[in-house]
Enzyme design. Structure first.
Site, PDB file in Angstrom:
ATOM      1  N   HIS A  69     -55.208  25.533   3.871  1.00 30.20           N
ATOM      2  CA  HIS A  69     -53.741  25.452   3.951  1.00 30.20           C
ATOM      3  C   HIS A  69     -53.340  25.874   5.372  1.00 30.20           C
ATOM      4  CE1 HIS A  69     -49.657  25.454   2.676  1.00 30.20           C
ATOM      5  NE2 HIS A  69     -49.642  26.468   1.838  1.00 30.20           N
ATOM      6  N   HIS A  84     -54.752  15.254   3.699  1.00 30.20           N
ATOM      7  CA  HIS A  84     -53.624  15.948   3.069  1.00 30.20           C
ATOM      8  C   HIS A  84     -53.521  15.495   1.626  1.00 30.20           C
ATOM      9  CE1 HIS A  84     -49.594  17.515   2.451  1.00 30.20           C
ATOM     10  NE2 HIS A  84     -49.834  18.267   3.511  1.00 30.20           N
ATOM     11  N   ASP A  89     -51.639  20.545  11.293  1.00 26.19           N
ATOM     12  CA  ASP A  89     -52.429  21.603  11.930  1.00 26.19           C
ATOM     13  C   ASP A  89     -53.371  21.081  13.017  1.00 26.19           C
ATOM     14  OD1 ASP A  89     -51.467  23.811  10.522  1.00 26.19           O
ATOM     15  OD2 ASP A  89     -52.616  23.209   8.763  1.00 26.19           O
TER      16      ASP A  89
HETATM   17  N1  CMC Z   1     -62.908  15.994   6.318  1.00 23.98           N
HETATM   18  C1  CMC Z   1     -63.815  15.200   5.695  1.00 23.98           C
HETATM   19  N2  CMC Z   1     -63.631  14.698   4.457  1.00 23.98           N
HETATM   20  C2  CMC Z   1     -62.490  14.997   3.834  1.00 23.98           C
HETATM   21  C3  CMC Z   1     -61.487  15.813   4.432  1.00 23.98           C
HETATM   22  C4  CMC Z   1     -61.739  16.299   5.728  1.00 23.98           C
HETATM   23  N3  CMC Z   1     -60.833  17.070   6.339  1.00 23.98           N
HETATM   24  N4  CMC Z   1     -60.449  15.962   3.573  1.00 23.98           N
HETATM   25  C5  CMC Z   1     -60.772  15.265   2.483  1.00 23.98           C
HETATM   26  N5  CMC Z   1     -61.992  14.687   2.630  1.00 23.98           N
HETATM   27  C6  CMC Z   1     -62.667  13.798   1.688  1.00 23.98           C
HETATM   28  C7  CMC Z   1     -63.272  14.579   0.520  1.00 23.98           C
HETATM   29  O1  CMC Z   1     -64.580  14.990   0.776  1.00 23.98           O
HETATM   30  C8  CMC Z   1     -63.150  13.587  -0.600  1.00 23.98           C
HETATM   31  O2  CMC Z   1     -64.178  12.644  -0.433  1.00 23.98           O
HETATM   32  P1  CMC Z   1     -64.936  12.020  -1.728  1.00 23.98           P
HETATM   33  O3  CMC Z   1     -63.877  11.191  -2.426  1.00 23.98           O
HETATM   34  O4  CMC Z   1     -66.055  11.231  -1.157  1.00 23.98           O
HETATM   35  O5  CMC Z   1     -65.379  13.189  -2.553  1.00 23.98           O
HETATM   36  C9  CMC Z   1     -61.834  12.848  -0.313  1.00 23.98           C
HETATM   37  O6  CMC Z   1     -61.668  12.939   1.108  1.00 23.98           O
HETATM   38  C10 CMC Z   1     -60.612  13.456  -1.018  1.00 23.98           C
HETATM   39  O7  CMC Z   1     -60.547  14.844  -0.675  1.00 23.98           O
HETATM   40  P2  CMC Z   1     -60.014  15.998  -1.631  1.00 23.98           P
HETATM   41  O8  CMC Z   1     -60.670  17.271  -1.246  1.00 23.98           O
HETATM   42  O9  CMC Z   1     -60.135  15.546  -3.049  1.00 23.98           O
HETATM   43  O10 CMC Z   1     -58.474  16.010  -1.242  1.00 23.98           O
HETATM   44  P3  CMC Z   1     -57.437  17.155  -1.589  1.00 23.98           P
HETATM   45  O11 CMC Z   1     -56.122  16.472  -1.723  1.00 23.98           O
HETATM   46  O12 CMC Z   1     -57.882  17.975  -2.738  1.00 23.98           O
HETATM   47  O13 CMC Z   1     -57.469  18.075  -0.291  1.00 23.98           O
HETATM   48  C11 CMC Z   1     -56.999  19.000   1.830  1.00 23.98           C
HETATM   49  C12 CMC Z   1     -56.505  18.064   0.713  1.00 23.98           C
HETATM   50  C13 CMC Z   1     -55.860  19.163   2.860  1.00 23.98           C
HETATM   51  C14 CMC Z   1     -57.317  20.384   1.235  1.00 23.98           C
HETATM   52  C15 CMC Z   1     -58.261  18.402   2.470  1.00 23.98           C
HETATM   53  O14 CMC Z   1     -57.952  17.142   3.038  1.00 23.98           O
HETATM   54  C16 CMC Z   1     -58.885  19.313   3.527  1.00 23.98           C
HETATM   55  O15 CMC Z   1     -59.685  20.189   3.184  1.00 23.98           O
HETATM   56  N6  CMC Z   1     -58.519  19.121   4.834  1.00 23.98           N
HETATM   57  C17 CMC Z   1     -59.007  20.022   5.878  1.00 23.98           C
HETATM   58  C18 CMC Z   1     -58.172  21.289   5.895  1.00 23.98           C
HETATM   59  C19 CMC Z   1     -56.802  21.075   6.469  1.00 23.98           C
HETATM   60  O16 CMC Z   1     -56.635  20.469   7.525  1.00 23.98           O
HETATM   61  N7  CMC Z   1     -55.787  21.645   5.801  1.00 23.98           N
HETATM   62  C20 CMC Z   1     -54.387  21.576   6.260  1.00 23.98           C
HETATM   63  C21 CMC Z   1     -53.542  20.752   5.367  1.00 23.98           C
HETATM   64  S1  CMC Z   1     -51.935  20.369   6.071  1.00 23.98           S
HETATM   65  C22 CMC Z   1     -51.110  21.855   6.300  1.00 23.98           C
HETATM   66  C23 CMC Z   1     -51.051  22.744   5.105  1.00 23.98           C
HETATM   67  O17 CMC Z   1     -51.051  22.355   3.951  1.00 23.98           O
HETATM   68  O18 CMC Z   1     -50.952  23.943   5.332  1.00 23.98           O
END
Ligand code: CMC
Length: 427
Positions: free
Chosen positions: A267, A306, A362
């Protein structure tokens, strides 16, 4: 066209007609669906709340597929270009942009509350020299609840207004104190002659006896970053704020919980993680290998992806532009080239394209903070300052919402049942 959903339970052959409101069905309407009369009834299962609305809200609108973000109906692009953080904070809280008198009144009210009790300052002084600023911030704001026991009257709108003003006013002071502490520098008291963002920068960087005046371009850039981070509807930390608020805890305690949720690297801690990642990559030539590790599932590309945006995060686009303006004053951050290369490859690469992973808020913000001279550990704090108004607007809205009750989800229980206790020497 009837606004209902017809469900047939193939276990019993019974049919149910469920009302639809705003493309949503009420989970409680499913409870009537049972095989036997004495059963609990049907629930929905939604770990991570990926498809469940927890409230009705009028604060922030997001269309993640189209990349739209609006505060109280105003597009984020217009607010970032034309407004100020103080105006936006008023807007989020009250629903409309302030006129001149309202804005002056709002700023005047905040200026009454900017200092903190000396005991709060002493408490902060007792942290270790290398304490993480976010840990200091969370515990200090939690401690504020002991200074304002009147804040427990959360059902009183006038009382809420007072606590909101207190929190908004004190957050920059406490945030700046965490930075001064980490530097081993004396804490600088707020100046009520200065604007919100300018005052914050002054408390951060003024040295005793000098007349530090922040560069107007830096003040403007930080103010824009504050606008972009002010609210983001029902994200993890806002949901925590509402959840804690639903038990009628005071707003200082609820703020501490929300900030703790923000602290995590998935986050608001992501901006810190992005800078660590860029430093680790170090050079553009190392980008392809790093991307391969992300695609293998070994690493996550921080600042990408996201839950809601399946398009370019509109805040990231504005921040990228803002970064150019800051670098004109501070000089170019050498890590920018690494970031641009990561983005270039990700926007073309099938892995990222297929999963609709774009830069989020971010990805570029940390480069600006670093150029301004802020250490990486301060980045989540810089997210928490402006997000305070979003949390408070959501908190106030939830307390006014007659449908809200204490938050208490259900579970699907899969553990053992009805076991008899076995004495220790027989196990
Ligand atoms: N790098 C590589 N792969 C990714 C990433 C990433 N940053 N984010 C998602 N994926 C992949 C994930 O492995 C999954 O692949 P598969 O379908 O093959 O298993 C697919 O994309 C869907 O990901 P998810 O984890 O199910 O998506 P989510 O909606 O649960 O997670 C997230 C959203 C923001 C937690 C995630 O994208 C992430 O960890 N991003 C990196 C951390 C980040 O930048 N966070 C800031 C978010 S914006 C500001 C805020 O909220 O504060």
């Amino acid at each position: 066209m009837p606004e209902t959903l017809t469900i047939t339970d193939n276990r019993t052959g019974k049919t149910y007609e469920i009302p639809i409101d705003h493309d949503t069905v009420r989970a409680m309407d499913l409870r009537q669906i049972k095989v036997q009369d004495d059963e609990f009834g049907m629930m929905t299962y939604d770990p991570g709340y990926t498809n469940s609305a927890s409230c009705k809200s009028e604060v922030t609108y997001i269309d993640g597929d189209k990349g739209i973000l609006e505060y109280r109906g105003y597009p984020i692009e217009q607010l970032a270009e034309k407004s100020s953080f103080m105006e936006v904070a008023y807007l989020l809280l009250n629903g409309d942009l302030p006129n001149g008198g309202q804005l002056e009144g709002w700023q005047q009210s905040l200026s009454q509350h900017t200092i903190v009790h000396e005991n709060i300052k002493r408490q902060m002084e007792s942290f270790r020299y290398d304490a993480h600023p976010m840990g200091m911030m969370i515990s200090t704001v939690a401690a504020l609840s002991t200074f304002y026991p009147d804040a427990k009257a959360v059902r009183c709108a006038d009382n809420r207004k007072l606590q909101i003003e207190r929190l908004m006013a004190k957050i920059p002071t406490i945030a700046a104190f965490t930075f001064r502490h980490s530097q081993g520098h004396p804490y600088i008291y707020p100046s009520n002659k200065l604007g919100y963002t300018e005052n914050f920068l002054t408390m951060m960087f003024r040295m005793v006896g000098n007349d530090y005046v922040p560069d107007p371009a830096i003040v403007k850039a930080l103010d824009v970053l504050f606008i972009l981070h002010a609210d983001h509807e029902q994200n993890c930390s806002a949901s925590v704020m509402r959840a804690i608020g639903s038990s009628e805890a005071d707003p200082y305690s609820a703020w501490a919980g929300a900030a703790a949720a923000l602290y995590g690297p998935l986050h608001g801690g992501a901006n810190e993680a992005v800078l660590k990642m860029l430093n680790e990559i170090g050079d553009v030539s190392n980008v392809p290998e790093y991307m391969d590790r992300c695609k293998n599932g070994e690493l996550r590309l921080m600042g990408f992806g996201h839950r809601v945006y399946k398009n370019y995060d509109p805040r990231a686009r504005i921040i990228k532009k803002c970064a150019d303006e800051v670098f004109e004053v501070t000089g170019r951050n050498p890590l920018l080239d690494v970031a641009l290369e990561l983005e270039r490859i990700a926007l073309e690469d099938e892995y990222f394209v297929k999963r609709k992973l774009y830069p989020n808020v971010d990805f570029y913000s940390g480069l600006i903070y670093q150029a301004i001279g802020l250490p990486v550990a301060m980045f989540p704090v810089l997210f928490a300052i402006p997000r305070t108004i979003g949390w408070l607007a959501q908190w106030a809205e939830s307390l006014e919402d007659k449908e809200q009750r204490i938050q208490r989800p259900r579970q699907i229980f899969l553990g053992e049942r009805e076991r008899n206790y076995v004495p220790r020497n027989e196990r």
